[in-house]
Design an enzyme around this catalytic site. Structure first.
Site, PDB file in Angstrom:
ATOM      1  N   ASP A 199     -59.994  40.589  54.457  1.00  0.00           N
ATOM      2  CA  ASP A 199     -58.952  41.592  54.250  1.00  0.00           C
ATOM      3  C   ASP A 199     -58.623  42.324  55.546  1.00  0.00           C
ATOM      4  O   ASP A 199     -57.484  42.737  55.767  1.00  0.00           O
ATOM      5  CB  ASP A 199     -59.394  42.599  53.181  1.00  0.00           C
ATOM      6  CG  ASP A 199     -59.285  42.022  51.768  1.00  0.00           C
ATOM      7  OD1 ASP A 199     -58.648  40.966  51.608  1.00  0.00           O
ATOM      8  OD2 ASP A 199     -59.831  42.626  50.839  1.00  0.00           O
ATOM      9  N   GLY A 200     -59.611  42.469  56.426  1.00  0.00           N
ATOM     10  CA  GLY A 200     -59.353  43.077  57.730  1.00  0.00           C
ATOM     11  C   GLY A 200     -58.386  42.249  58.557  1.00  0.00           C
ATOM     12  O   GLY A 200     -57.573  42.802  59.315  1.00  0.00           O
ATOM     13  N   GLU A 247     -54.787  52.567  53.709  1.00  0.00           N
ATOM     14  CA  GLU A 247     -55.058  53.986  53.605  1.00  0.00           C
ATOM     15  C   GLU A 247     -54.955  54.695  54.939  1.00  0.00           C
ATOM     16  O   GLU A 247     -54.973  54.066  56.004  1.00  0.00           O
ATOM     17  CB  GLU A 247     -56.454  54.236  53.011  1.00  0.00           C
ATOM     18  CG  GLU A 247     -57.606  54.012  53.970  1.00  0.00           C
ATOM     19  CD  GLU A 247     -58.316  52.707  53.736  1.00  0.00           C
ATOM     20  OE1 GLU A 247     -58.531  52.356  52.569  1.00  0.00           O
ATOM     21  OE2 GLU A 247     -58.659  52.033  54.721  1.00  0.00           O
ATOM     22  N   ASP A 292     -65.889  66.826  54.713  1.00  0.00           N
ATOM     23  CA  ASP A 292     -65.935  65.783  55.740  1.00  0.00           C
ATOM     24  C   ASP A 292     -64.563  65.196  56.039  1.00  0.00           C
ATOM     25  O   ASP A 292     -64.322  64.714  57.145  1.00  0.00           O
ATOM     26  CB  ASP A 292     -66.873  64.656  55.308  1.00  0.00           C
ATOM     27  CG  ASP A 292     -68.344  65.039  55.440  1.00  0.00           C
ATOM     28  OD1 ASP A 292     -68.619  66.155  55.918  1.00  0.00           O
ATOM     29  OD2 ASP A 292     -69.210  64.228  55.056  1.00  0.00           O
ATOM     30  N   THR A 301     -58.640  49.990  45.942  1.00  0.00           N
ATOM     31  CA  THR A 301     -59.888  49.272  45.686  1.00  0.00           C
ATOM     32  C   THR A 301     -60.816  49.286  46.891  1.00  0.00           C
ATOM     33  O   THR A 301     -61.914  48.722  46.827  1.00  0.00           O
ATOM     34  CB  THR A 301     -59.592  47.813  45.307  1.00  0.00           C
ATOM     35  OG1 THR A 301     -58.849  47.203  46.371  1.00  0.00           O
ATOM     36  CG2 THR A 301     -58.787  47.729  44.028  1.00  0.00           C
ATOM     37  N   ALA A 302     -60.391  49.911  47.983  1.00  0.00           N
ATOM     38  CA  ALA A 302     -61.176  49.911  49.222  1.00  0.00           C
ATOM     39  C   ALA A 302     -61.950  51.227  49.366  1.00  0.00           C
ATOM     40  O   ALA A 302     -62.718  51.601  48.488  1.00  0.00           O
ATOM     41  CB  ALA A 302     -60.249  49.660  50.410  1.00  0.00           C
ATOM     42  N   ASN A 328     -61.085  54.240  49.040  1.00  0.00           N
ATOM     43  CA  ASN A 328     -60.777  55.153  47.941  1.00  0.00           C
ATOM     44  C   ASN A 328     -61.739  54.976  46.763  1.00  0.00           C
ATOM     45  O   ASN A 328     -62.205  55.955  46.169  1.00  0.00           O
ATOM     46  CB  ASN A 328     -59.336  54.932  47.483  1.00  0.00           C
ATOM     47  CG  ASN A 328     -59.015  55.623  46.178  1.00  0.00           C
ATOM     48  OD1 ASN A 328     -58.808  56.824  46.119  1.00  0.00           O
ATOM     49  ND2 ASN A 328     -58.979  54.854  45.094  1.00  0.00           N
ATOM     50  N   SER A 356     -64.811  53.881  46.802  1.00  0.00           N
ATOM     51  CA  SER A 356     -66.144  54.387  47.126  1.00  0.00           C
ATOM     52  C   SER A 356     -66.205  55.911  47.074  1.00  0.00           C
ATOM     53  O   SER A 356     -67.287  56.494  46.969  1.00  0.00           O
ATOM     54  CB  SER A 356     -66.573  53.901  48.516  1.00  0.00           C
ATOM     55  OG  SER A 356     -65.827  54.533  49.545  1.00  0.00           O
ATOM     56  N   ALA A 366     -66.519  64.275  50.591  1.00  0.00           N
ATOM     57  CA  ALA A 366     -67.602  65.271  50.643  1.00  0.00           C
ATOM     58  C   ALA A 366     -67.067  66.693  50.814  1.00  0.00           C
ATOM     59  O   ALA A 366     -67.362  67.381  51.789  1.00  0.00           O
ATOM     60  CB  ALA A 366     -68.575  64.929  51.775  1.00  0.00           C
TER      61      ALA A 366
END
Length: 267
Positions: free
Chosen positions: A45-46, A127, A154, A165-166, A168, A170, A189
């Site tokens: 994906d990168g 993102e 943070d 799904t990336a 975001n 997590s 955070a």
């Protein structure tokens, strides 16, 4: 058909790239690095993010195809051993009177970054994140020109539906179907106590809304637009909204979004 291939650079991806060129030549495809119709990304994906930003000025005229050389990726319809099948379908679709591939269009994120040194515009596929480099970020978050919250923590992540799904995910954000024209705000955070309060929950904004993030102290920040990092110490604000442009992917066979989600996270 005019095409271009961008690979990840590891040996398997390079070998597959060379294989694709040989197969493409047999079918009469023309390699075109300036104005291709199809851009094939071979890697992860990168690699697709890199391909997207390489051709950012030609997005309305290009469709992307992903070939994954590792685990199944969200931008990849094809595996390493399926190149001959892919090229055959591309060749058939390019012939007059043939069934064309299904072109799906997904929303992008438009960014207007205002700094003391000037104003800059960017487009993101996945993102945008804003993080502190020396400590707690202090930022005012406005929605539609109205103050929403004063953020301390943070950082902040603004994602597209395809990027949901990336990073975001997590952060506890929702996975959003990529046909929904929206952006998502997720806190990284955040500090919440008797003194400082934030919403503490991801927010979805429709395409006719926008959010502004204002830096509210002297602070060094790391701005990340997909895979591109920018260090700034003079940020004034960032405006985020759904872009007018969309990215196009050529689907030569069905691969529904929720199937991708299931394969990636449930196996």
């Amino acid at each position: 058909m005019r095409y271009y291939v961008l690979d990840r650079g590891d040996q398997l991806s390079v070998d597959l790239s060379e294989q694709f060129h040989k197969l493409a030549a047999k079918h009469g495809f023309r390699l075109d690095a300036e104005s291709p119709e199809i851009v094939v990304s071979i890697g992860g994906d990168g690699t697709m993010l890199h391909a997207f930003h390489t051709f950012i000025d030609h997005i309305p005229d290009i469709a992307f195809v992903g070939v994954h050389t590792g685990h199944l990726g969200f931008y990849a319809d094809w595996q390493a051993d399926e190149l001959p099948q892919l090229v055959e379908l591309m060749s058939s679709a390019s012939k007059s009177g043939s069934v064309r591939p299904r072109i799906v269009k997904y929303p992008l994120l438009e960014l207007e970054i205002h700094r003391k040194s000037g104003n800059f515009s960017y487009i993101a596929l996945n993102e945008f994140t804003l993080k502190g480099m020396d400590g707690t970020v202090v930022a005012q978050v406005d929605i539609n020109d109205q103050t929403f919250e004063m953020f301390r923590g943070d950082g902040i992540c603004i994602s597209t539906p395809t990027g949901s799904t990336a990073y975001n995910k997590s952060l506890g954000g929702a996975m959003v179907h990529p046909t929904i024209e929206a952006l998502q705000i997720a806190e990284i955070a955040s500090i919440n106590n008797r003194v400082f309060r934030t919403m503490g929950s991801p927010l979805l904004l429709p395409k006719h809304h926008h959010t502004d993030i204002f830096s509210r102290k002297e602070q060094r920040l790391l701005l990340t637009i997909d895979h591109v990092n920018i260090q700034v110490d003079d940020l004034i604000s960032v405006r985020c909204q759904v872009a007018k442009e969309k990215v196009s992917f050529a689907r030569y066979r069905p691969f529904p979004f929720w199937n991708r989600v299931r394969e990636a996270f449930l196996g």
